[in-house]
Each structure stands twice: as C-alpha cells, then as structure tokens.
Design an enzyme around this catalytic site. Structure first.
Site, PDB file in Angstrom:
ATOM      1  N   GLU A 228      -4.160  31.445   8.699  1.00 20.65           N
ATOM      2  CA  GLU A 228      -3.489  30.359   9.413  1.00 20.65           C
ATOM      3  C   GLU A 228      -2.132  30.802   9.969  1.00 20.65           C
ATOM      4  OE1 GLU A 228      -5.708  26.833   6.848  1.00 20.65           O
ATOM      5  OE2 GLU A 228      -3.545  27.078   6.621  1.00 20.65           O
TER       6      GLU A 228
ATOM      7  N   ARG B 240       1.333  22.883  -1.996  1.00 24.01           N
ATOM      8  CA  ARG B 240       0.259  21.899  -2.239  1.00 24.01           C
ATOM      9  C   ARG B 240       0.756  20.811  -3.198  1.00 24.01           C
ATOM     10  NH1 ARG B 240      -4.213  21.907   1.035  1.00 24.01           N
ATOM     11  NH2 ARG B 240      -5.269  20.836  -0.665  1.00 24.01           N
TER      12      ARG B 240
ATOM     13  N   LYS C 157       2.658  17.012  10.722  1.00 28.77           N
ATOM     14  CA  LYS C 157       1.647  16.495  11.659  1.00 28.77           C
ATOM     15  C   LYS C 157       2.218  15.428  12.606  1.00 28.77           C
ATOM     16  CE  LYS C 157      -2.265  17.435   8.559  1.00 28.77           C
ATOM     17  NZ  LYS C 157      -3.502  16.862   7.946  1.00 28.77           N
TER      18      LYS C 157
ATOM     19  N   THR D 239      -4.682  14.686  -0.626  1.00 29.61           N
ATOM     20  CA  THR D 239      -5.056  14.419   0.772  1.00 29.61           C
ATOM     21  C   THR D 239      -4.925  12.940   1.104  1.00 29.61           C
ATOM     22  OG1 THR D 239      -6.652  16.223   0.539  1.00 29.61           O
ATOM     23  CG2 THR D 239      -6.879  14.802   2.481  1.00 29.61           C
TER      24      THR D 239
ATOM     25  N   ARG E 267       3.170  13.153   0.776  1.00 22.79           N
ATOM     26  CA  ARG E 267       2.144  12.217   1.247  1.00 22.79           C
ATOM     27  C   ARG E 267       2.300  10.835   0.620  1.00 22.79           C
ATOM     28  NH1 ARG E 267      -2.735  16.676   1.427  1.00 22.79           N
ATOM     29  NH2 ARG E 267      -2.656  17.113   3.681  1.00 22.79           N
TER      30      ARG E 267
ATOM     31  N   ASN F 179      -1.880  12.043   7.484  1.00 26.57           N
ATOM     32  CA  ASN F 179      -1.269  12.301   6.173  1.00 26.57           C
ATOM     33  C   ASN F 179      -0.100  13.288   6.234  1.00 26.57           C
ATOM     34  OD1 ASN F 179      -2.748  14.577   6.566  1.00 26.57           O
ATOM     35  ND2 ASN F 179      -4.001  14.391   4.727  1.00 26.57           N
TER      36      ASN F 179
ATOM     37  N   HIS G 206       0.225  19.511   6.444  1.00 28.24           N
ATOM     38  CA  HIS G 206      -0.862  20.439   6.113  1.00 28.24           C
ATOM     39  C   HIS G 206      -0.272  21.586   5.309  1.00 28.24           C
ATOM     40  CE1 HIS G 206      -4.201  23.296   6.653  1.00 28.24           C
ATOM     41  NE2 HIS G 206      -3.238  24.192   6.807  1.00 28.24           N
TER      42      HIS G 206
HETATM   43  P1  ADP Z   1      -6.004  18.917   2.820  1.00 25.49           P
HETATM   44  O1  ADP Z   1      -5.241  18.746   4.137  1.00 25.49           O
HETATM   45  O2  ADP Z   1      -5.380  18.106   1.723  1.00 25.49           O
HETATM   46  O3  ADP Z   1      -6.218  20.352   2.454  1.00 25.49           O
HETATM   47  P2  ADP Z   1      -8.819  18.777   3.689  1.00 25.49           P
HETATM   48  O4  ADP Z   1      -8.776  20.254   3.908  1.00 25.49           O
HETATM   49  O5  ADP Z   1      -9.931  18.215   2.860  1.00 25.49           O
HETATM   50  O6  ADP Z   1      -7.455  18.248   3.040  1.00 25.49           O
HETATM   51  O7  ADP Z   1      -8.887  18.031   5.096  1.00 25.49           O
HETATM   52  C1  ADP Z   1      -8.135  18.470   6.193  1.00 25.49           C
HETATM   53  C2  ADP Z   1      -7.535  17.274   6.890  1.00 25.49           C
HETATM   54  O8  ADP Z   1      -8.586  16.486   7.450  1.00 25.49           O
HETATM   55  C3  ADP Z   1      -6.782  16.295   5.989  1.00 25.49           C
HETATM   56  O9  ADP Z   1      -5.460  16.681   5.721  1.00 25.49           O
HETATM   57  C4  ADP Z   1      -6.853  15.009   6.797  1.00 25.49           C
HETATM   58  O10 ADP Z   1      -5.869  14.989   7.840  1.00 25.49           O
HETATM   59  C5  ADP Z   1      -8.232  15.110   7.430  1.00 25.49           C
HETATM   60  N1  ADP Z   1      -9.220  14.367   6.646  1.00 25.49           N
HETATM   61  C6  ADP Z   1      -9.768  14.746   5.462  1.00 25.49           C
HETATM   62  N2  ADP Z   1     -10.633  13.823   4.999  1.00 25.49           N
HETATM   63  C7  ADP Z   1     -10.641  12.827   5.936  1.00 25.49           C
HETATM   64  C8  ADP Z   1     -11.317  11.585   6.061  1.00 25.49           C
HETATM   65  N3  ADP Z   1     -12.189  11.181   5.123  1.00 25.49           N
HETATM   66  N4  ADP Z   1     -11.085  10.827   7.152  1.00 25.49           N
HETATM   67  C9  ADP Z   1     -10.206  11.246   8.112  1.00 25.49           C
HETATM   68  N5  ADP Z   1      -9.530  12.411   8.056  1.00 25.49           N
HETATM   69  C10 ADP Z   1      -9.730  13.193   6.984  1.00 25.49           C
END
Ligand code: ADP
Length: 140
Positions: A128, A87, A11, A93, A104, A114, A117
C-alpha cells in the site's frame, strides 16, 4: 522492536468534516510519526486498484465510489509496532463496535464512512505504501 512503517488514509467523510488535524493528532498521540503525507482526490480507477482485494465483496462499489467522492489524506506512519498500533488507535471497522477513545468510535459515521484506513499486515503495508508513494517522498 525495530521501527516499522504502515500506510494510513484519512477518508473523505473525515476531510469533509475538517478532521484531518484532529485525526492526525490522535495518531501522533499514540506514538506514530507522519513520515509522508499527501492530499489526493483519487479517481474511481485508483480506488478500485487500491481495494482490488475486496473486488468480489458486496460493498466494493459503495466503497470505491465513497473513496473517490472527495479528498483523502494518504500517509506513511512510522513507529514501534506501527501496524498494530495504528489498527488499535483506529478501532473496529464498524464504529458501533469500536472501543472507547478510538478514532472510529469518536469520528466515524458508519461501517462504510469510517474515517480512516490502516494496513493490516507487513506485506499489505509495503504494498500500500508503494501504491501511493515513491521512496524519495518518505522522509523519516
Ligand atoms: P478495515 O478498514 O477495518 O481493515 P475491511 O478491510 O474489512 O476493514 O474493509 C475495508 C473497508 O471497506 C472498510 O474500512 C469500510 O470502509 C468498507 N466496508 C467494510 N465492510 C463494509 C460494509 N459491510 N458496508 C460498507 N462498507 C464496508
């Protein structure tokens, strides 16, 4: 188990800090192989399309603005159990909850910024990968 493919992104918070190589090395050290890779500065529209599943979440605007704020590396990773393995090496996350040694934990700045992805299931991985790559761009 057969080889599996997953979709990964490095990212903008990470490309900004010149961490493309360091993060790719962590993926490779986990046994994942980069079989497609491209650097893109995605438009807000691209980010909104890619993250459409989150469109009703409170962080959608923040997420899509962040993802279109600088360059991203889009990648296809291949390996045994690649989706789960990616993962695992990514970590939770929220970096505050990520396990020691994960990408992370080591590199992420916040729950939003973070660093990486990774697809969470075979259906999303296929979808995707298709969003960013054509078949001829993936060379295993
Ligand atoms: P992951 O990327 O771990 O699969 P999610 O699918 O829940 O997590 O969320 C997608 C992305 O959205 C996260 O990687 C993060 O960049 C962003 N995100 C998730 N929750 C939040 C939050 N509470 N505030 C800001 N950004 C968030």
């Amino acid at each position: 188990m057969a080889l599996e493919r997953t979709f990964s992104m490095i990212k903008p918070d990470a490309t900004r800090r010149n961490l493309t190589g360091a993060i790719t090395k962590m993926l490779e050290d986990a046994g994942l192989r980069v079989v497609a890779s491209r650097r893109v500065w995605m438009s807000l529209r691209d980010a909104q399309g890619f993250y459409a599943v989150h469109k009703d979440r409170p962080f959608f605007a923040e997420l899509t603005e962040f993802m279109s704020s600088g360059p991203t590396i889009v990648q296809v990773l291949e390996g045994e159990n690649a989706i789960a393995k990616n993962r695992e090496v990514m970590g939770a996350t929220n970096p505050a909850q990520a396990a020691e040694g994960t990408i992370r934990k080591v590199h992420a700045l916040s729950i939003g910024e973070n660093s990486v992805h990774g697809s969470d299931a075979p259906e999303t991985a296929a979808q995707e990968i298709r969003y960013w790559f054509s078949d001829t761009e993936i060379v295993g």
